[in-house]
Design an enzyme around this catalytic site. Sequence first.
Site, PDB file in Angstrom:
ATOM      1  N   GLU A   1     -68.046  39.861  -0.119  1.00 36.19           N
ATOM      2  CA  GLU A   1     -69.499  40.095  -0.040  1.00 36.19           C
ATOM      3  C   GLU A   1     -69.945  40.499  -1.431  1.00 36.19           C
ATOM      4  O   GLU A   1     -69.534  41.555  -1.935  1.00 36.19           O
ATOM      5  CB  GLU A   1     -69.842  41.201   0.969  1.00 36.19           C
ATOM      6  CG  GLU A   1     -69.632  40.800   2.412  1.00 36.19           C
ATOM      7  CD  GLU A   1     -70.177  41.812   3.411  1.00 36.19           C
ATOM      8  OE1 GLU A   1     -71.159  42.505   3.113  1.00 36.19           O
ATOM      9  OE2 GLU A   1     -69.576  41.909   4.506  1.00 36.19           O
TER      10      GLU A   1
ATOM     11  N   GLU B   1     -65.188  46.174   6.479  1.00 38.50           N
ATOM     12  CA  GLU B   1     -65.647  47.481   5.972  1.00 38.50           C
ATOM     13  C   GLU B   1     -65.225  48.638   6.884  1.00 38.50           C
ATOM     14  O   GLU B   1     -66.055  49.464   7.277  1.00 38.50           O
ATOM     15  CB  GLU B   1     -67.175  47.475   5.778  1.00 38.50           C
ATOM     16  CG  GLU B   1     -67.615  46.544   4.686  1.00 38.50           C
ATOM     17  CD  GLU B   1     -69.092  46.648   4.302  1.00 38.50           C
ATOM     18  OE1 GLU B   1     -69.862  47.342   4.987  1.00 38.50           O
ATOM     19  OE2 GLU B   1     -69.463  46.001   3.305  1.00 38.50           O
TER      20      GLU B   1
END
Length: 506
Positions: free
Chosen positions: A293, A174
Site C-alpha cells: 500500500e 496491518e
Amino acid sequence: MLPRAHITADPDFRLAQVDDRMYSSFIEHLGRAVYDGIYCPEHPTADADGFRQDLIELIRPLHIPLMRYPGGNFVSGYHWEDGVGPREQRPRRLSRAWRALETNEVGTQEFIRWCGKIGAQVMMAVNLGTRGIDDACNLLEYCNHPGGTAYSDLRIAHGAAEPFRIRTWCLGNEMDGPWQIGHKTADEYGRLAVETARAMRRIDPGIELVASGSSYPEMPTFPDWEATVLVHVYEDADYLSLHQYLGDTTNNMQDYLAKSLTTGQFLQAVVATCDHVKAKKRSKKKMMLSFDEWNIWYHSLGKDDEIQEKSPWQKAPGLVEDVYNLADAVVFGSMFITLLRHADRVKIACLAQLVNVIAPIMTEPGGGEAWLQTIYWPFRHGSDYGRGTVLLTAGDSPRYDSPNFCDVPYLESATVWNEEKGELTVFAVNRSLTDALPLDISLRAFSRAELLEHLCLSGSDPLAVNGPGKTAASPRRLTGAAVQDGKLETQLPALSWNVVRFRVER
Ligand code: AHR
C-alpha cells in the site's frame, strides 16, 4: 535559478532488475471502489458481468500485473464464503471495518474475472483478524485445488472448472494496527502467520506468502513489530509488507515535498531489520519486500470519520475520495522514485488504490463520468518506461532545509535502462516551489545517446486539480535540449515531475 544538479549513468553500475510487480495495485471493498466503481451494472458501458468497460479501457494501459484484494482493513472481518455462489443467496453484511453495507454482489470469482479483463493476476489477502488457519486454507483449496474435495468442488459447482492458480497471498492486513479488527501483538500475529503459512503450503507448495509488516513507520511498535514477526515467519514468508501514505499534514508545502525521504528511511530500516533477523537465524535467505500500500492520503481524512459516524451502513459511501493536486503528483512521483531506488529489495509494490478510493482514476457518483487524477501520470509513466534495470547513478543536487527535514535535495531521481529496447529513462522531480533546476545528465559511459523526449508535469499552481471534464494538470513535452558530447543539459521546471527518455547504445 538554482545551482546546477548532475547525474551520471553508467551501464556497468546496476542496482537491480525492476520486478514487473512494482506496477501492481489494490482494490478493497471500501467506499466506491467496487460498487459504483468498477462494478456498476446500470452503467451504459457495463459488460455482461456488470463491470464498467470505460474503466477497463482506462486501466488496461497501466499494464498492472497484480491486484491486491479484497482488503485492506475490510479483509480482517470478511467471510469469503459470503462472496461465492449464486448471487441471490449471498448475505448482506455489515462491513465493520468501514461501517458500510456489504452486499457481496462481487466476491472472489467476480473479482478474478475482472482482473482477467484488465490483464492482471490476483494477490489474495486472507482474514487473520477474526478468522485463521482453517478459513485461509479453505479459500486456498477453493481457489487452487483442481477438484475432488469439498471446497474445490464448490468452486466447480460455482462455474469455474479450472483452478485459479493464485500465486501470491497476503497473511492478513496491518495486524499491528489497533484499528484492525482482530488486532494482535507481534508474537500473536507471528505465531498465527507461520502456522497459517505452513498449513497453506501443504495444500499448494507453489504459493508465495507476504507477512504483514508495520502499517506506517510512525507506529510506536515499528520496527520491533518486524523484528518479532520475522523471528516467527522468516523461513516461511517470501515477503514482508510495508504500507505508507504521505500527506501535507503540516500545511507547509516545501516540507511536504521532502516527505518521500521518510519512505527511503522506512525502507532502509525494514531492510536492516530483515537482515538482522537473517543474521540471527544464520539464514541463507534474503527477505524481499512487498510495499503493498503506497500513495498520498490526507485530503479526505476528517470527512470520512463524519460519514462513518453520522450515516453508517450505506452501500458504497463516498469514503476516502482524495482529489489530488499537482504538488501531490510530485510527492507521489518522488515516492515512486524511492521505490525504484530500492528495487533490489522491493519486488512488489501496490498503488493503493485504483478506482475512487485514494485513486488515480475517479468516477462521478451514480455511475457518472470517469476522469484521471494528477497522480495517474507518474504511475503511468513508471509503468510505460520504468521496466528494465535500475542503474546506480552518481550525482549531486542543491539542497534546502524545511521545518522537519534538513539537507533535502531539490532533485530526486532514478534511472532505468531497458537494454532490450535500447532505451534509458531518467525519472526526476524538482522539489523547488519557485525555481527551475538546471540539470546535466552524463551518459558518456554509453557509446551513443540521443534524446527521445522529455515529458513534464508542472504548472504555476501547486493546488491545481483535475476533475470531470477538467484537465488542469497533465504532462507536456519539453523541447529544445539535445545530447552533446554524451551529456544532456536541461532544466526541470519548478515543482515538476519529469521523464527524460534516451535511445542508448552500450
Ligand atoms: O487503503 C486504505 C486503507 O489503508 C486500508 O484498508 C488499510 O490497510 C490501510 O490502513
